[in-house]
Design a protein around this motif. Structure first.
Motif, PDB file in Angstrom:
ATOM      1  N   LEU A  99       0.837  -1.200   0.000  1.00  0.00           N
ATOM      2  CA  LEU A  99       0.000   0.000   0.000  1.00  0.00           C
ATOM      3  C   LEU A  99       0.874   1.255   0.000  1.00  0.00           C
ATOM      4  CD1 LEU A  99      -2.960   0.823   0.089  1.00  0.00           C
ATOM      5  CD2 LEU A  99      -2.791   0.980   2.555  1.00  0.00           C
ATOM      6  N   LEU A 100       1.924   1.209   0.834  1.00  0.00           N
ATOM      7  CA  LEU A 100       2.841   2.354   0.878  1.00  0.00           C
ATOM      8  C   LEU A 100       3.564   2.522  -0.463  1.00  0.00           C
ATOM      9  CD1 LEU A 100       4.565   2.354   4.343  1.00  0.00           C
ATOM     10  CD2 LEU A 100       3.291   4.186   3.278  1.00  0.00           C
ATOM     11  N   GLU A 101       3.919   1.409  -1.059  1.00  0.00           N
ATOM     12  CA  GLU A 101       4.597   1.456  -2.353  1.00  0.00           C
ATOM     13  C   GLU A 101       3.698   2.138  -3.387  1.00  0.00           C
ATOM     14  OE1 GLU A 101       5.486  -2.401  -3.904  1.00  0.00           O
ATOM     15  OE2 GLU A 101       6.726  -1.609  -5.516  1.00  0.00           O
TER      16      GLU A 101
ATOM     17  N   ARG B 217       2.206   6.814  -6.553  1.00  0.00           N
ATOM     18  CA  ARG B 217       1.180   7.790  -6.955  1.00  0.00           C
ATOM     19  C   ARG B 217       1.663   9.213  -6.749  1.00  0.00           C
ATOM     20  NH1 ARG B 217      -4.935   7.306  -5.593  1.00  0.00           N
ATOM     21  NH2 ARG B 217      -4.258   8.556  -3.859  1.00  0.00           N
ATOM     22  N   SER B 218       2.306   9.425  -5.591  1.00  0.00           N
ATOM     23  CA  SER B 218       2.820  10.766  -5.296  1.00  0.00           C
ATOM     24  C   SER B 218       3.880  11.177  -6.306  1.00  0.00           C
ATOM     25  CB  SER B 218       3.421  10.816  -3.895  1.00  0.00           C
ATOM     26  OG  SER B 218       2.440  10.492  -2.952  1.00  0.00           O
ATOM     27  N   LEU B 219       4.580  10.183  -6.853  1.00  0.00           N
ATOM     28  CA  LEU B 219       5.635  10.494  -7.825  1.00  0.00           C
ATOM     29  C   LEU B 219       5.076  10.574  -9.243  1.00  0.00           C
ATOM     30  CD1 LEU B 219       8.395   8.172  -6.400  1.00  0.00           C
ATOM     31  CD2 LEU B 219       8.606  10.624  -6.686  1.00  0.00           C
TER      32      LEU B 219
ATOM     33  N   ASP C 171       1.890   6.234 -12.310  1.00  0.00           N
ATOM     34  CA  ASP C 171       0.610   5.518 -12.235  1.00  0.00           C
ATOM     35  C   ASP C 171       0.783   4.025 -12.485  1.00  0.00           C
ATOM     36  OD1 ASP C 171      -0.741   7.756 -11.595  1.00  0.00           O
ATOM     37  OD2 ASP C 171      -1.369   8.234 -13.641  1.00  0.00           O
ATOM     38  N   GLU C 172       1.705   3.704 -13.374  1.00  0.00           N
ATOM     39  CA  GLU C 172       1.915   2.300 -13.703  1.00  0.00           C
ATOM     40  C   GLU C 172       2.444   1.530 -12.491  1.00  0.00           C
ATOM     41  OE1 GLU C 172       4.345   0.517 -17.221  1.00  0.00           O
ATOM     42  OE2 GLU C 172       3.192   2.266 -17.891  1.00  0.00           O
ATOM     43  N   GLY C 173       3.421   2.144 -11.804  1.00  0.00           N
ATOM     44  CA  GLY C 173       3.980   1.528 -10.597  1.00  0.00           C
ATOM     45  C   GLY C 173       2.915   1.356  -9.532  1.00  0.00           C
ATOM     46  N   ALA C 174       2.084   2.392  -9.379  1.00  0.00           N
ATOM     47  CA  ALA C 174       1.007   2.329  -8.375  1.00  0.00           C
ATOM     48  C   ALA C 174       0.024   1.213  -8.749  1.00  0.00           C
ATOM     49  CB  ALA C 174       0.282   3.670  -8.310  1.00  0.00           C
ATOM     50  N   ALA C 175      -0.325   1.138 -10.037  1.00  0.00           N
ATOM     51  CA  ALA C 175      -1.277   0.116 -10.482  1.00  0.00           C
ATOM     52  C   ALA C 175      -0.726  -1.282 -10.200  1.00  0.00           C
ATOM     53  CB  ALA C 175      -1.559   0.287 -11.968  1.00  0.00           C
ATOM     54  N   LYS C 176       0.584  -1.455 -10.411  1.00  0.00           N
ATOM     55  CA  LYS C 176       1.203  -2.764 -10.193  1.00  0.00           C
ATOM     56  C   LYS C 176       1.063  -3.151  -8.715  1.00  0.00           C
ATOM     57  CE  LYS C 176       5.464  -5.001 -11.209  1.00  0.00           C
ATOM     58  NZ  LYS C 176       6.096  -4.897  -9.925  1.00  0.00           N
ATOM     59  N   ALA C 177       1.359  -2.197  -7.838  1.00  0.00           N
ATOM     60  CA  ALA C 177       1.255  -2.483  -6.394  1.00  0.00           C
ATOM     61  C   ALA C 177      -0.198  -2.759  -6.008  1.00  0.00           C
ATOM     62  CB  ALA C 177       1.806  -1.304  -5.605  1.00  0.00           C
ATOM     63  N   PHE C 178      -1.126  -1.981  -6.551  1.00  0.00           N
ATOM     64  CA  PHE C 178      -2.552  -2.191  -6.239  1.00  0.00           C
ATOM     65  C   PHE C 178      -3.010  -3.563  -6.739  1.00  0.00           C
ATOM     66  CE2 PHE C 178      -3.200   2.619  -6.106  1.00  0.00           C
ATOM     67  CZ  PHE C 178      -3.294   2.627  -4.733  1.00  0.00           C
TER      68      PHE C 178
ATOM     69  N   LEU D  56      -7.277   0.697  -7.332  1.00  0.00           N
ATOM     70  CA  LEU D  56      -7.481   0.593  -8.779  1.00  0.00           C
ATOM     71  C   LEU D  56      -8.705   1.391  -9.223  1.00  0.00           C
ATOM     72  CD1 LEU D  56      -6.684  -3.196  -9.293  1.00  0.00           C
ATOM     73  CD2 LEU D  56      -5.300  -1.264 -10.039  1.00  0.00           C
ATOM     74  N   LEU D  57      -9.733   1.412  -8.353  1.00  0.00           N
ATOM     75  CA  LEU D  57     -10.949   2.177  -8.657  1.00  0.00           C
ATOM     76  C   LEU D  57     -10.629   3.669  -8.749  1.00  0.00           C
ATOM     77  CD1 LEU D  57     -14.025   2.419  -8.964  1.00  0.00           C
ATOM     78  CD2 LEU D  57     -14.218   2.464  -6.477  1.00  0.00           C
ATOM     79  N   ARG D  58      -9.873   4.160  -7.757  1.00  0.00           N
ATOM     80  CA  ARG D  58      -9.485   5.577  -7.769  1.00  0.00           C
ATOM     81  C   ARG D  58      -8.713   5.923  -9.045  1.00  0.00           C
ATOM     82  NH1 ARG D  58     -12.522   6.591  -4.571  1.00  0.00           N
ATOM     83  NH2 ARG D  58     -12.442   6.676  -2.301  1.00  0.00           N
TER      84      ARG D  58
END
Ligand SMILES: [Zn+2]
Length: 416
Positions: A122-124, A129-131, A134-141, A158-160
């Motif tokens: 979640l932190l990842e 996301r803060s950086l 989006d792709e990295g965030a999607a992978k973690a989600f 993923l919804l957000r």
């Protein structure tokens, strides 16, 4: 105190046993060929006990030595976990302090120590996301969503993301999956309703809507989308029942009844709608079948019998009277309307038209000028306006195309 007594009792028992053993008489002999060993019985018992203790101690030592590598591993794991915990806290602090890059490094290190735990994932995702990754965030989600214990967290992220990139079809699917995981999440229901509105899927938006939702407009919008006439007719009826003061539903329901061969019921619906909230479109539909101008005056009287003093009623009666050449009646209505203080520009336009009908052009001009001066001060004629962004629309529609708000367009004229 109890343990002291217990200890004394045990001590006394041991002492008694020792005394008893020491007092035993007899000898133990071991013979083998010419070999012969003989010891007294107490000595043999002491020897046996001592042998038992030594063997026991030896076995314990062997067991301890064998478990040593495993204990070492466990200790290392605990150590790693403690370090990962520290990394997690540091990552949280870094994220809160607006240093997502540092948070990302801490998370990567902690993942190396403790593996991908839901907290770290979640932190990842948040750091990515803060950086803006989006792709990295999607992978973690997605990793979070793949785990049974953190599925909801992943789907929520993923919804957000889907909402942020306005991918409403994906958002719909993800929200439905999330709702299946957490059926009681009320906010998710609201979210799904919002997504349905964005997809212009009025039927679904209606099914998911809360009690505060504009039911009449949503139902009518759903009716407009419904390909099956019987279902569309039922939705129109429901829209009308939900709010008889909502003129688009009144008109749709009345039109459907008239087309189905029940013009009387259609007229009754128009009458009910007018009584709830007079609207010029209702009057137009009510008077449409009649072409005779005098009979139209009579019909307007019928329609406005319960709302005689309403500005729309006065305007309607003035309009049809003027069309029928009954200028006296028209003037009476228009003067009453002006005196009530509720006349908008349409009232003054009719007054100007009336002066032209009653007087010669020269005589009318002066009076017209006076009305036009007053008209400049009068409110504009009512219109369909979005309550959210204020954009004006020529006719009602379910969605404001300026701000994308659903069910916010309403008539700006006087209500009941
Ligand atoms: Zn708007």
């Amino acid at each position: 105190m109890r343990s002291v007594i217990k200890f004394l009792v045990v001590l006394a028992l041991v002492f008694a046993v020792v005394l008893w053993v020491a007092g035993l008489d007899g000898q133990m002999e071991i013979r083998h060929g010419e070999w012969w060993i003989g010891i007294s019985l107490p000595a043999a018992i002491v020897l046996a006990v001592a042998l038992f203790l030594v063997l026991h101690a030896l076995l314990r030592i062997v067991g301890w030595l064998r478990g040593w590598p495993e204990r070492r591993r466990v200790r290392a794991r605990l150590n790693d976990r403690a370090l990962a915990e520290i990394g997690l806290t540091r990552a949280l602090v870094a994220l809160a302090a607006g240093r997502p890059e540092a948070a990302r490094i801490e998370v990567a290190r902690a993942k190396g120590l403790a593996g991908a735990t839901p907290q770290l994932l979640l932190l990842e995702a948040e750091a990515a996301r803060s950086l803006g990754d989006d792709e990295g965030a999607a992978k973690a989600f997605e990793e979070l969503a793949a785990r049974a214990d953190s599925r909801f967290l992943g789907l929520r992220g993923l919804l957000r993301q889907a909402e942020a990139r306005e991918d409403w079809d994906s958002a719909r699917q993800i929200a439905a999956e999330a709702q299946a995981v957490e059926p009681k999440a009320e906010w998710l229901r609201a979210e799904r309703s919002e997504v349905a509105l964005r997809r212009k899927d009025w039927g679904e938006a209606l099914a998911l809507s809360s009690s505060e939702a504009p039911r009449a407009s949503l139902t009518l919008a759903a009716a407009e989308q419904e390909p099956e006439p019987a279902k569309a007719a039922e939705l129109e009826r429901q829209a009308f029942m939900a709010d008889p003061a909502f003129s688009p539903a009144v008109l749709a329901h009345a039109r459907r009844l008239t087309e189905a061969g029940s013009p009387r019921r259609g007229r009754a619906v128009l009458q009910q709608g007018w009584d709830a909230a007079p609207h010029p479109d209702i009057a137009a539909a009510f008077l449409a079948p009649e072409e005779d101008r005098i009979r139209r005056v009579k019909m307007a009287d019928d329609l406005t019998r319960n709302t005689t003093a309403h500005p729309e009623s006065r305007l309607l009666r003035a309009r049809v009277s003027l069309d029928a050449g009954l200028t006296g009646r028209a003037r009476q209505e228009l003067v009453a309307l002006r005196d009530s203080g509720h006349a908008d520009r349409r009232g003054y336009d009719l007054l100007v038209e009336l002066e032209r009908a009653e007087h010669s052009p020269d005589a009318a001009r002066e009076k017209e000028a006076a009305w036009l001066r007053e008209a400049a001060e009068a409110p504009a004629e009512p219109i369909w306006r979005c309550g959210h962004c204020g954009t004006e629309h020529r006719s009602w529609k379910p969605l404001c195309d300026a701000c994308n708000t659903a069910g916010a367009i309403s008539w700006s004229g006087a209500g009941r």
